[in-house]
Design a protein around this motif. Structure first.
Motif, PDB file in Angstrom:
ATOM      1  N   UNK A   1      -4.424  11.106   7.416  1.00 58.91           N
ATOM      2  CA  UNK A   1      -3.512  10.027   6.494  1.00 58.91           C
ATOM      3  C   UNK A   1      -4.480   8.731   6.608  1.00 58.91           C
ATOM      4  N   UNK A   2      -4.229   8.146   5.291  1.00 57.30           N
ATOM      5  CA  UNK A   2      -4.859   6.997   4.897  1.00 57.30           C
ATOM      6  C   UNK A   2      -4.066   5.985   4.159  1.00 57.30           C
ATOM      7  N   UNK A   3      -4.124   4.688   4.523  1.00 56.63           N
ATOM      8  CA  UNK A   3      -3.428   3.920   3.644  1.00 56.63           C
ATOM      9  C   UNK A   3      -4.299   3.484   2.542  1.00 56.63           C
ATOM     10  N   UNK A   4      -3.796   3.308   1.206  1.00 58.56           N
ATOM     11  CA  UNK A   4      -4.628   2.894  -0.118  1.00 58.56           C
ATOM     12  C   UNK A   4      -3.694   2.003  -0.626  1.00 58.56           C
TER      13      UNK A   4
ATOM     14  N   UNK B   1       0.846  -1.039   0.304  1.00 55.60           N
ATOM     15  CA  UNK B   1      -0.116   0.148  -0.011  1.00 55.60           C
ATOM     16  C   UNK B   1       0.750   1.285   0.031  1.00 55.60           C
ATOM     17  N   UNK B   2       0.162   2.446  -0.185  1.00 49.12           N
ATOM     18  CA  UNK B   2       0.958   3.776  -0.076  1.00 49.12           C
ATOM     19  C   UNK B   2       0.130   4.322   1.057  1.00 49.12           C
ATOM     20  N   UNK B   3       0.942   5.443   1.550  1.00 52.55           N
ATOM     21  CA  UNK B   3       0.366   6.398   2.583  1.00 52.55           C
ATOM     22  C   UNK B   3      -0.153   7.494   1.759  1.00 52.55           C
ATOM     23  N   UNK B   4      -1.447   8.043   1.750  1.00 55.24           N
ATOM     24  CA  UNK B   4      -1.905   9.232   1.434  1.00 55.24           C
ATOM     25  C   UNK B   4      -2.220  10.441   2.434  1.00 55.24           C
ATOM     26  N   UNK B   5      -1.690  11.622   2.455  1.00 56.32           N
ATOM     27  CA  UNK B   5      -1.740  12.360   3.228  1.00 56.32           C
ATOM     28  C   UNK B   5      -2.751  13.537   2.838  1.00 56.32           C
ATOM     29  N   UNK B   6      -3.904  13.775   3.469  1.00 54.03           N
ATOM     30  CA  UNK B   6      -4.983  14.854   2.991  1.00 54.03           C
ATOM     31  C   UNK B   6      -4.243  16.149   3.424  1.00 54.03           C
TER      32      UNK B   6
END
Length: 94
Positions: free
Chosen positions: A39-42, A29-34
């Motif tokens: 923070x969300x794992x995708x 997965x990759x980490x997405x920072x809004x």
């Protein structure tokens, strides 16, 4: 003490949801920072055509380990037996 009531759950039969769950559990997965800092794992997108043999092997092994630990160990005596079943289903067995 508050009591907890069991809610009726519906199992989602979605290959894509299952694939994403396996990928996340396999740490693919990759980490997405809004912008608000959330923070969300995708799950990473998987393109077998763009993978080299090493990347495919790593993904396969990590995914197999997740599925073995969560599901397959209940139905097969060993990982080797499960691997043979997978290979038979895919037509790779000799």
């Amino acid at each position: 003490m508050a009591s907890v009531h069991n809610a009726s759950l519906t199992v989602e039969k979605s290959f894509e949801a299952y694939r994403k769950w396996v990928a996340m559990e396999a740490v693919f997965f990759r980490i997405v920072v809004f912008p608000n800092g959330a923070v969300k794992k995708e799950a990473k997108s998987i393109s077998f055509a763009k993978m080299d043999d090493n990347e495919f092997s790593e993904l396969y092994r990590a995914s197999f380990n997740v599925i073995w630990n969560q599901i397959l160990h209940k139905y097969f005596e060993s990982e080797a037996d499960a691997e043979r079943a997978v290979n038979n289903l895919l037509g790779f067995a000799s």
